[in-house]
Design a protein around this motif. Structure first.
Motif, mmCIF file in Angstrom:
data_model
loop_
_atom_site.group_PDB
_atom_site.id
_atom_site.type_symbol
_atom_site.label_atom_id
_atom_site.label_comp_id
_atom_site.label_asym_id
_atom_site.label_seq_id
_atom_site.Cartn_x
_atom_site.Cartn_y
_atom_site.Cartn_z
ATOM 1 N N ILE A 173 0.829 -1.093 0.024
ATOM 2 C CA ILE A 173 0.375 -0.169 0.153
ATOM 3 C C ILE A 173 0.559 1.310 0.333
ATOM 4 N N PRO A 174 0.418 2.099 -1.079
ATOM 5 C CA PRO A 174 1.164 3.646 -0.662
ATOM 6 C C PRO A 174 1.272 4.275 0.842
ATOM 7 N N PHE A 175 2.100 5.127 0.324
ATOM 8 C CA PHE A 175 2.317 5.511 2.017
ATOM 9 C C PHE A 175 1.398 6.515 1.987
ATOM 10 N N ARG A 176 0.652 7.038 0.732
ATOM 11 C CA ARG A 176 -0.062 8.076 0.630
ATOM 12 C C ARG A 176 -1.624 8.370 1.319
ATOM 13 N N TYR A 177 -1.706 6.856 1.515
ATOM 14 C CA TYR A 177 -3.017 6.363 2.762
ATOM 15 C C TYR A 177 -2.342 5.834 4.005
ATOM 16 N N TYR A 178 -0.818 6.119 4.372
ATOM 17 C CA TYR A 178 -0.490 5.895 6.020
ATOM 18 C C TYR A 178 -1.898 7.102 6.728
ATOM 19 N N ARG A 179 -2.522 7.947 6.774
ATOM 20 C CA ARG A 179 -2.897 8.780 6.896
ATOM 21 C C ARG A 179 -4.516 7.951 7.986
ATOM 22 N N GLU A 180 -4.999 7.088 6.732
ATOM 23 C CA GLU A 180 -5.945 6.629 6.865
ATOM 24 C C GLU A 180 -5.827 5.191 7.884
#
Length: 462
Positions: A173-180
């Motif tokens: 999973i790309p980093f941009r989803y880590y906030r979720e």
């Protein structure tokens, strides 16, 4: 982690295949713990589905277990008690059951059946052609051993070659989803988490209850009872036969040897003997070969550097593998101290560069420049290195950038240094326009922000 995050494209592909008139055959594969089974479970939760998890037992034992699943699926007690020696009859029973909606048949870890009987892909090809292909049915063949799944289902020599209607190679999973995953964590902490978990859902889940990266490492990696402690060995042992040779290569790269000549020198072997091992690790998404972005013929470039692509493996081989003696003798605190001293400079800072290059594509899509670049990477020569380099060959535009995972704000000196290094980049020097971008996890000095406000060729990003 109750919410299902990301995988929109993969879910859309599965739904499209399900909506297809007639039959569909989907090959879904990827490394362990990347979320294949979770993706399938999410997809089939509102469908009439048979889910069978193959084991490493013999083909006959798998067939018997599959028979039980089919009997439950079509509610047929006679089938459950029958003595059936053929896979064909079991699939025919599903089709003859005349189910009210299109059935989905999932065989997870498909490669194990082919491993126990190399003829099984041919058996399944016959089943597909004679029983399933002309029916309203969806079949998903899923597997975790990448090399086996490719050879059994996707390669030209496989009996199943050309039969699939879709294939999905599930990656991290790309980093941009880590906030979720970590909604209350600061961006710095998100990058630190990503620097170890690397987008693997199972790893993220293990770290989800820890807000401090070092506490998470102590609980989940330095703990010998945790699955993560010996994870790389588990990942590689079924994919490759000479696991010691592969470990040595990865360890050498983790120690800072990125040129093939340096790897060979450390291992005291010939350069020519490494090629097949390096290519296998690239095919497994463990390594990648980088060249300066300005190279005209990347495949033939002699400037290639090998890099560990998998964040967890990079971390493990840098900090855990060389310190196992300390860990297994009860000195975990000593190893944790070493990690705390070297984690930011040796791991997080490099992963931050990857995050910034991912961010570049987002900025590109959002028209942050009056042009669109076509490729992004790094640039280096024998004396200089630039973290970010993006090219727009059609418009002769060159973007250069630096990424700083520092505790303090970035100042003007970083910009001036980057501008100096730009002169070393020979790409279309006489006719290009150079643009600059800086990434800083700790922001920027007031002086640099003032300069950026008065320039249209400079972007400051986080």
């Amino acid at each position: 982690m109750a919410n299902f995050i990301d995988r929109q494209k993969e879910r859309a592909t599965l739904e499209k295949e399900y909506a297809r008139s007639g039959s569909s055959l989907v090959i879904l594969y990827g490394r362990r713990r990347v979320g294949k089974t979770t993706l399938i479970s999410e997809f089939i939760k509102d469908k009439k589905a048979l889910f069978y998890l193959a084991s490493e037992e013999s083909e006959s034992q798998n067939r018997i277990a599959f028979q039980e699943k089919v009997a439950d699926f079509i509610n047929n007690d006679l089938l459950r008690a029958a003595d059936i020696k053929s896979w064909d009859l079991l699939f025919k029973q599903i089709i003859d059951a005349k189910l009210p909606t299109k059935p989905v048949i999932v065989i997870d870890e498909f490669q194990y059946i082919g491993k126990s009987n190399s003829a099984f892909p041919s058996v399944f090809q016959r089943i597909w052609e004679e029983i399933l292909k002309k029916q309203s049915v969806m079949v998903i063949l899923c597997g975790s051993l990448i090399s086996m799944m490719e050879s059994q289902t996707l390669s030209y020599s496989s009996p199943l070659y050309g039969r699939r209607t879709a294939q999905i190679r599930l990656t991290q999973i790309p980093f941009r989803y880590y906030r979720e995953f970590f909604p209350y964590n600061e961006r710095r902490n998100l990058i630190e988490m990503y620097a170890v978990t690397g987008g693997v859902p199972k790893y993220i889940e293990s770290f989800s209850n820890c807000s401090d990266i070092y506490q998470a490492i102590e609980d989940n990696v330095l703990n010998q009872n945790s699955y993560l402690y010996d994870e790389p060995n588990f990942l590689l042992q079924q994919e490759v036969s000479e696991i010691g040779s592969y470990f040595s290569i990865i360890r050498s790269i983790a120690a800072g040897n990125h040129k093939i000549s340096a790897i060979a020198s450390m291992l005291e072997v010939k350069v020519t003997s490494l090629s097949k091992y390096l290519q296998t690790l690239i095919n497994l998404d463990i390594l990648e070969r980088e060249v300066p972005i300005t190279e005209e013929n990347p495949e033939k470039s002699k400037k290639g550097l090998y890099k560990i692509k998998d964040n967890y493996l990079r971390f493990w081989f840098a900090f855990i593998y060389p310190n196992r003696g300390f860990i297994e003798s009860g000195n975990e605190s000593f190893v944790l101290d070493k990690i705390q001293k070297g984690f930011i400079s040796s791991q997080a800072a490099f992963v931050y560069e990857d995050v910034c290059r991912e961010k570049m594509w987002e900025l590109n899509a959002n028209s942050s420049w009056p042009f669109c670049f076509s490729k992004v990477g790094r640039w280096w020569n024998s004396e200089e290195e630039i973290d970010i380099a993006a090219l727009d060959p059609d418009g002769n535009n060159l973007i250069l950038g630096e990424c700083k995972f520092w505790q303090e704000p970035v100042g003007v000196s970083v910009l001036r240094s980057l501008e100096e290094k730009a002169y070393s980049v020979e790409w279309r020097k006489q006719k290009r326009k150079v643009w600059f971008i800086l990434f800083s996890i700790s922001g920027y000095t007031d002086e640099l922000q003032q300069i950026a406000a008065n320039r249209n060729d400079l972007i400051l990003s986080e």
